[in-house]
Design a protein around this motif. Structure first.
Motif, PDB file in Angstrom:
ATOM      1  N   THR A 103       1.007  -1.479   0.190  1.00 30.31           N
ATOM      2  CA  THR A 103      -0.011  -0.120  -0.459  1.00 30.31           C
ATOM      3  C   THR A 103       0.933   1.005   0.356  1.00 30.31           C
ATOM      4  N   TYR A 113       2.555   1.664  -3.013  1.00 29.40           N
ATOM      5  CA  TYR A 113       1.282   2.456  -4.653  1.00 29.40           C
ATOM      6  C   TYR A 113       1.001   3.179  -4.186  1.00 29.40           C
ATOM      7  N   ALA A 114       1.203   4.484  -2.732  1.00 28.94           N
ATOM      8  CA  ALA A 114       0.589   5.784  -2.513  1.00 28.94           C
ATOM      9  C   ALA A 114       1.645   6.195  -2.762  1.00 28.94           C
ATOM     10  N   CYS A 115       3.417   5.940  -2.650  1.00 28.93           N
ATOM     11  CA  CYS A 115       4.526   6.727  -3.241  1.00 28.93           C
ATOM     12  C   CYS A 115       4.441   6.588  -4.467  1.00 28.93           C
ATOM     13  N   ALA A 131       2.185   6.405  -6.551  1.00 30.77           N
ATOM     14  CA  ALA A 131       1.006   7.111  -7.487  1.00 30.77           C
ATOM     15  C   ALA A 131       1.359   8.971  -6.674  1.00 30.77           C
ATOM     16  N   ILE A 132       2.054   9.364  -6.067  1.00 33.08           N
ATOM     17  CA  ILE A 132       2.603  10.848  -5.002  1.00 33.08           C
ATOM     18  C   ILE A 132       3.648  10.997  -6.629  1.00 33.08           C
TER      19      ILE A 132
END
Length: 121
Positions: A66, A69-71, A73-74
């Motif tokens: 998670t 994936y967030a990194c 996306a950023i």
């Protein structure tokens, strides 16, 4: 005489008893029995710890996925700023062209209408 003789017999008995206990305590089968007993007592707790660790590993792997994936996306959002600037520039250009077209259409409607030729009412 009985006293020294009795002491000698007691010493022999205690020595033999001590030797027997030493042999019994250090006999390989006794040691293996003690190891087996230790394993029997420790194994359920160790199995539970292993199960807990596997569960925690699965949870942490999910959390790591998670976060990665967030990194990602950023990072992609930061990389897309170039595209947003380009879109902003194109929109400003389009608005300016629309205003020019509106102004040009406004001038063309203000131009005087040709007069009717003579003889027509």
């Amino acid at each position: 005489m009985e006293e020294p003789e009795m002491q000698l017999k007691v010493k022999k008995v205690t020595d033999k008893f001590t030797e027997s206990l030493y042999v019994l305590a250090n006999e390989p089968s006794v040691a293996l029995f003690r190891l087996q007993e230790h394993v029997r007592r420790s194994l359920p707790e160790l199995a539970q710890h292993k199960s807990d660790m596997q569960s925690w590993e699965e949870q942490s792997q999910g959390a790591i996925y998670t976060v990665e994936y967030a990194c990602s996306a950023i990072k992609n959002m930061a990389d897309s700023s170039v595209y947003f600037k380009s879109i902003d520039s194109l929109l400003r250009h389009s608005i300016a062209m629309k205003e020019q077209l509106s102004a040009a259409q406004g001038r063309s409607t203000i131009t005087p209408q040709p007069k009717n030729p003579p003889g027509t009412s």
